[in-house]
Design a protein around this motif. Structure first.
Motif, PDB file in Angstrom:
ATOM      1  N   ASN A 256       0.797  -1.228   0.000  1.00  0.00           N
ATOM      2  CA  ASN A 256       0.000   0.000   0.000  1.00  0.00           C
ATOM      3  C   ASN A 256       0.829   1.278   0.000  1.00  0.00           C
TER       4      ASN A 256
ATOM      5  N   ASN B 222      -4.704   2.586   4.524  1.00  0.00           N
ATOM      6  CA  ASN B 222      -6.034   2.350   3.964  1.00  0.00           C
ATOM      7  C   ASN B 222      -6.266   3.246   2.748  1.00  0.00           C
ATOM      8  N   ASP B 223      -7.414   3.059   2.111  1.00  0.00           N
ATOM      9  CA  ASP B 223      -7.722   3.810   0.890  1.00  0.00           C
ATOM     10  C   ASP B 223      -7.930   5.299   1.141  1.00  0.00           C
ATOM     11  N   VAL B 224      -8.417   5.668   2.312  1.00  0.00           N
ATOM     12  CA  VAL B 224      -8.606   7.085   2.629  1.00  0.00           C
ATOM     13  C   VAL B 224      -7.254   7.800   2.625  1.00  0.00           C
ATOM     14  N   GLU B 225      -6.271   7.193   3.269  1.00  0.00           N
ATOM     15  CA  GLU B 225      -4.926   7.768   3.290  1.00  0.00           C
ATOM     16  C   GLU B 225      -4.325   7.789   1.885  1.00  0.00           C
ATOM     17  N   LYS B 226      -4.564   6.740   1.121  1.00  0.00           N
ATOM     18  CA  LYS B 226      -4.040   6.645  -0.247  1.00  0.00           C
ATOM     19  C   LYS B 226      -4.573   7.798  -1.109  1.00  0.00           C
ATOM     20  N   HIS B 227      -5.879   8.034  -1.063  1.00  0.00           N
ATOM     21  CA  HIS B 227      -6.468   9.110  -1.866  1.00  0.00           C
ATOM     22  C   HIS B 227      -6.015  10.487  -1.364  1.00  0.00           C
TER      23      HIS B 227
ATOM     24  N   LYS C 240      -2.442  11.026  -2.650  1.00  0.00           N
ATOM     25  CA  LYS C 240      -2.446  11.285  -4.100  1.00  0.00           C
ATOM     26  C   LYS C 240      -2.922  12.709  -4.389  1.00  0.00           C
TER      27      LYS C 240
END
Length: 166
Positions: A129, A148-153, A156
């Protein structure tokens, strides 16, 4: 034999005790800065003694108002260090158009998932990740250790915003 009360000695002892107490409070408050913990990433540990690369680790870097992530920063101090980072992290050479922008002084930031080949432990759930932000102008790599995806977005968007607001 009884000694008379000495005011100078009394206040000297009080001043020394107050100074020691203030020093103890300061050390307690600054403990994590004076004696840093061993909480660094495996990537930090891998590159901390590599010549030509400066390494930093930031715990709980603020990406936005609600997202905080750990970050490892790798900065090449010479061309050999940059070549090492490019090889290890599988960083492609920029396209001619991209290179022209870099040569004109624009710090274009590319973002990609960190390659699994750089992971010390390929079974680790942490590495797939992680996001890698590449600054070709400054020869730096920033690894965002996301969970998690929240941190990923958020990461970015943060890097996109940084890149486009130059």
């Amino acid at each position: 034999m009884k000694r008379p009360f000495n005011k100078k000695r009394f206040w000297l002892i009080i001043a020394i005790l107050a100074l020691v107490e203030a020093l103890v409070c300061y050390i307690a408050i600054q403990w994590k800065y004076i004696f840093p913990s061993n909480e660094v990433s495996e990537i930090y540990a891998r590159y901390e003694k590599v010549e030509g690369i400066d390494v930093s680790f930031v715990k709980d870097y603020k990406v936005n108002d609600t997202v905080f992530v750990d970050v490892t920063l790798l900065e090449a101090t010479d061309s050999v260090g940059w070549a090492t980072l490019k090889k290890d992290f599988e960083i492609p050479n920029p396209s001619p158009d991209f290179q022209q922008r870099i040569d004109s002084g624009k710090n274009m930031i590319g973002v990609k998932i960190i390659p699994k080949s750089i992971a010390v432990d390929t079974t680790s759930k942490e590495y797939p990740n992680n996001l890698l932000a590449i600054s070709y102008l400054n020869h730096t790599l920033t690894i965002f250790h996301i969970k998690n995806d929240v941190e990923k977005h958020a990461v970015k968007y943060h890097n996109f915003d940084k890149s486009t607001n130059q």
